[in-house]
Design an enzyme around this catalytic site. Structure first.
Site, PDB file in Angstrom:
ATOM      1  CB  CYS A 161      -0.891  -0.063   1.324  1.00  0.00           C
ATOM      2  SG  CYS A 161      -2.084  -1.224   1.165  1.00  0.00           S
ATOM      3  CB  ALA A 162       4.106   2.375   0.162  1.00  0.00           C
TER       4      ALA A 162
END
Length: 438
Positions: free
Chosen positions: A367-368
């Site tokens: 999630c980055a």
């Protein structure tokens, strides 16, 4: 080659619930090795005991005349003040809300600030999507980039703060969920506050590992998640200045958020009830408060354990042929590491650790995505291909890495098991290369 990271003793910590869980590996049962704490931790025994003690008193909070409701309401409101104090804020100026997690908390803040497309939010390339997408929805982003080590310095942040138009918000992570890197929050926050910029910190990774003193650091708003600090019962924390919530419509509307309603008018409740619509997760809040109490009591012990885990990870990963670490590997860090192994897809590494060794890690972009793109040094065309493949659901072609992450409850021996497993996986690479299609 082996290392000695499994040797030695550490201050004792009560095992987590499920710490003796066994899973099938190669036709036998082996103890599960959980190295995915940055995603979610198991419950601590102390948190489970607190929940069990409270459950007979579980009831809807506020306005109930019965004894159970009175007890539940008292516990809920006590938790507000205790969590404000837990992160070093002043209950006279700050209040705690209990969203589900850090993501919901940051969405709430971004909405409640009343930002417009003319407003600028300074953030960084290190951020989790939860600290990018809510701000992107409401305002313009000014992103502080990172160097080859995946870090930035205070001067770079100051330069972004001094650009025009002047920003309204500085939104930064207290610790990277990918590399465990810790920015200099005190210096960054001081620079923002000197310029009248609101300081919002994503504390999802920081709060479970380090003592946070919001007032001393100069942090205005702090968000974090219970499920990353041994309280997986669906509650997070958001500590915010009362003045920011005094006016305007809440993020969620419904029962409990109002004083009076007609078909034509709403009289909103005061803070914090205005931003507390619906029946709250009282059990989750009890768990969160218990976890905070346990963490506060064990900070010294846990810091010693985590420093040893950082060194153990460094030692073990350094012995794996073809393994390339992503991000900074020096300085003050959390026990988190991201890496790739030459010749083996990140998803296969994670799958083999689970299937052949009973070791749970995470693979992908965590999630980055923008941050992983920097760490993997993807070109603009490779990022475009990443997005095309994602649209086409070609998951086996997506870039990424493997992440291992420890909590203060992780045994040192588990890091040694990881090292041995990775060395075994890496040893298969030469044969794979001989049979690979160019």
């Amino acid at each position: 080659m082996t290392s000695s990271s499994g040797a030695g003793t550490l201050p004792r910590r009560e095992p987590l619930v499920g710490g003796d869980l066994h899973v099938p590996v190669g036709g036998e049962l082996r103890r599960y090795v959980d190295l995915d704490a940055a995603a979610t931790t198991s419950a601590s025994a102390a948190v489970v005991r607190a929940v069990a003690d409270f459950l007979p008193w579980y009831s809807s909070v506020h306005r109930g005349a019965g004894q159970k409701s009175q007890v539940a309401s008292a516990r809920y409101e006590q938790a507000r003040e205790s969590l404000v104090r837990f992160v070093g804020a002043d209950p006279a100026t700050h209040v705690a809300l209990f969203p589900r997690n850090t993501t919901e908390a940051l969405n709430l803040v971004a909405f409640r600030l009343g930002l417009t497309r003319d407003d600028v939010v300074v953030t960084t390339a290190v951020e989790h999507h939860a600290n990018l997408l809510p701000w992107r929805r409401h305002a313009r982003l000014r992103v502080v980039d990172v160097d080859r080590t995946g870090t930035y310095d205070v001067e770079t942040v100051i330069a972004a703060l001094d650009e025009r138009p002047a920003p309204r918000v500085l939104a930064v992570s207290g610790a990277s969920n990918v590399t465990g890197w810790l920015p200099d929050l005190a210096a960054i926050a001081a620079a923002a506050r000197d310029r009248g910029v609101l300081v919002v910190v994503d504390g999802a990774q920081l709060v479970p590992h380090r003592q946070v003193e919001m007032a001393a650091l100069g942090i205005d708003v702090l968000a974090w998640s219970g499920h990353k600090m041994f309280a997986p019962f669906g509650a997070g924390g958001l500590v915010v200045p009362r003045r920011l919530l005094a006016d305007g419509e809440p993020f969620l509307v419904g029962g409990g958020s109002v004083k009076a309603v007609s078909y034509d008018e709403v009289v909103w409740a005061d803070t914090p009830d205005r931003d507390d619509a619906g029946s709250p997760n009282v059990v989750g809040v009890v768990a969160l408060a218990a976890a905070a109490e346990e963490l506060a009591a064990g900070r010294g012990r846990d810091r010693v354990r985590e420093e040893a885990l950082v060194h153990a990870l460094d030692d073990e990963l350094a012995t794996v042929p073809g393994l390339r670490r992503l991000g900074a590997t020096t300085g003050d860090r959390l026990p988190v590491a991201a890496f790739v192994i030459d010749g083996v897809h990140h998803g296969e590494v994670a799958a083999r650790l689970a299937r052949d060794h009973g070791i749970g890690v995470r693979s992908g972009c965590f999630c980055a995505h923008p941050y992983l793109g920097r760490l993997l040094e993807l070109t603009a065309s490779e990022v475009e291909q990443f997005h095309r493949d994602a649209r086409a659901d070609l998951h086996d072609r997506l870039p990424g890495a493997v992440r291992v992450s420890c909590s203060s409850a992780t045994p040192l021996a588990d890091v040694a098991l990881l090292g041995g497993a990775l060395r075994g996986i890496a040893s298969s690479v030469p044969q794979r290369r001989l049979t690979a299609v160019p």
